[in-house]
Scaffold this active site. Structure first.
Site, PDB file in Angstrom:
ATOM      1  N   ASP A 194       0.832  -1.204   0.000  1.00  9.83           N
ATOM      2  CA  ASP A 194       0.000   0.000   0.000  1.00  9.83           C
ATOM      3  C   ASP A 194       0.868   1.256   0.000  1.00  9.83           C
ATOM      4  O   ASP A 194       0.559   2.245  -0.677  1.00  9.83           O
ATOM      5  CB  ASP A 194      -0.937   0.002   1.218  1.00  9.83           C
ATOM      6  CG  ASP A 194      -1.847  -1.211   1.253  1.00  9.83           C
ATOM      7  OD1 ASP A 194      -2.293  -1.641   0.178  1.00  9.83           O
ATOM      8  OD2 ASP A 194      -2.089  -1.742   2.356  1.00  9.83           O
ATOM      9  N   HIS A 221      -5.368  -3.461   5.350  1.00  9.74           N
ATOM     10  CA  HIS A 221      -4.801  -3.854   4.053  1.00  9.74           C
ATOM     11  C   HIS A 221      -5.883  -4.399   3.128  1.00  9.74           C
ATOM     12  O   HIS A 221      -5.730  -5.441   2.513  1.00  9.74           O
ATOM     13  CB  HIS A 221      -3.699  -4.893   4.276  1.00  9.74           C
ATOM     14  CG  HIS A 221      -2.982  -5.303   3.013  1.00  9.74           C
ATOM     15  ND1 HIS A 221      -2.360  -4.399   2.178  1.00  9.74           N
ATOM     16  CD2 HIS A 221      -2.781  -6.525   2.445  1.00  9.74           C
ATOM     17  CE1 HIS A 221      -1.810  -5.049   1.151  1.00  9.74           C
ATOM     18  NE2 HIS A 221      -2.059  -6.339   1.301  1.00  9.74           N
TER      19      HIS A 221
END
Length: 357
Positions: A194, A221
């Site tokens: 990310d 996530h």
């Protein structure tokens, strides 16, 4: 001076030692046994195991870890194809000694004595599949592997990649608690992809080199639980509301973007391997005792009311030695945080319930 034939024989035994570590070396009168071979780990460095090393993430991850000068021994474990990947990776002329382990019966051997365990094992996402769809299969895989870690290397740092990370990290924590080995500082959910995506996408908008950009990404996530803090980007900059919306959504949907682009042929494997190696490297630098090693990870946390949360952590010899607060958020980020926490709470509970019920 020993005869030339004996010297050649010993060299062959050495090569065989790290390709086939479970067998006595060569036989036929060779005086070399595994304990005397370089396969025991000649170079200074750390011992790292990759669980799921033959998969789409595992193979490039194994290759990149073989290139890391901080790794002295690299164990590659999977339920299929581990010997082939091991043979292939072992031909690379870098310092780490590679050993392969195949199937459940060899899991203990793969884990014994490890300093860092990286877990990309599990099935990948396919088109139309959510991270929750992965849960039923990957939850069981993570439980089995973590039971092995608790038994064979309870003091190792664990980097957990297997999705859904928002649920698999709580699963791992519950397994370690049951075994009496849980250390929250040593269990790290890998959310670095990310951050890598955020750095890349923000750099594109700003016209900068991604290596010059640092974007903190917090929360979890998956989807809306991924919260890039664009107000805290380095170098300092500002974004219009439209840019903020675009960047946030693209960072949150980065995994889906790759799954759809591959049209059923896989998920984000190469960028995930790259991001995982970046994170593993900072973990190893922390283990080495380097100062000021900071990265984002999904960890046991008191930053919010949730038991787990991704934020910046300081990595050291014992793992995540300090978990940082979020810092000042703008209104857009505060709203995003509330959305993230709501979904994250459900995913965390799902993982906890999987072990407790």
């Amino acid at each position: 001076m020993q005869p030339l034939g004996a010297e050649v024989h010993q060299r062959i035994a050495r090569i065989s030692a790290h390709l086939y570590p479970s067998n006595p070396q060569m036989g036929d009168g060779s005086i070399l046994e595994r304990t005397n071979c370089r396969a025991k780990g000649g170079a200074a460095g750390f011992k790292v195991a990759i669980l799921g090393a033959a998969g789409g993430i595992g193979q490039p991850l194994a290759m990149l870890m073989k290139m890391n000068p901080l790794v002295s021994v690299l164990h590659l474990y999977d339920v299929v194809n581990a010997p082939g990947v091991t043979a292939d990776i072992s031909h690379m002329d870098t310092g780490a000694v590679v050993r392969g382990f195949l199937g459940q019966s060899e899991l203990d051997g793969a884990l014994t004595g490890m300093d860092l365990v990286i877990i990309p094992a599990g099935i990948p996402r396919k088109p139309g599949m959510t991270r929750d769809d992965l849960f039923k299969i990957n939850a069981g895989i993570v439980r089995t592997l973590c039971e092995g870690i608790a038994k064979c290397c309870p003091n190792a740092i664990v980097n957990l990649i297997s999705n859904p990370v928002n649920s698999t990290v709580p699963i791992a924590a519950e397994v370690f608690k049951k075994a009496g080995t849980y250390d929250p500082k040593k269990l790290l959910g890998v959310t670095s992809l990310d951050v890598v995506r955020a750095n890349t996408f923000v750099a594109e908008v700003l016209g900068l080199d991604p290596r010059e950009v640092e974007v903190p990404v917090v929360g979890g996530h998956a989807g809306v639980t991924i919260l890039p803090l664009l107000s805290q980007v380095k170098p300092p900059c500002s974004f219009t509301h439209e840019e903020t919306e675009y960047l946030t959504k693209r960072i949150q949907d980065g995994g889906t973007e790759v799954v759809e682009a591959k049209k059923g042929a896989g998920s984000a494997t190469l960028s995930m391997a790259y991001a995982a190696v970046k994170f593993a490297d900072v973990c190893l630098k922390g283990l080495r005792g380097d100062a000021g090693v900071v990265a984002c990870a999904f960890v046991a946390s008191q930053v919010t009311e949730l038991p787990f949360f991704a934020s910046k952590v300081r990595l050291g010899r014992t793992g995540a030695e300090e978990v940082y607060q979020l810092g000042p958020l703008n209104e857009y980020e505060r709203i995003g945080l509330e959305k993230a926490k709501k979904e994250l709470a459900e995913s965390i509970q799902k993982g906890i319930s999987f072990i407790r019920n």
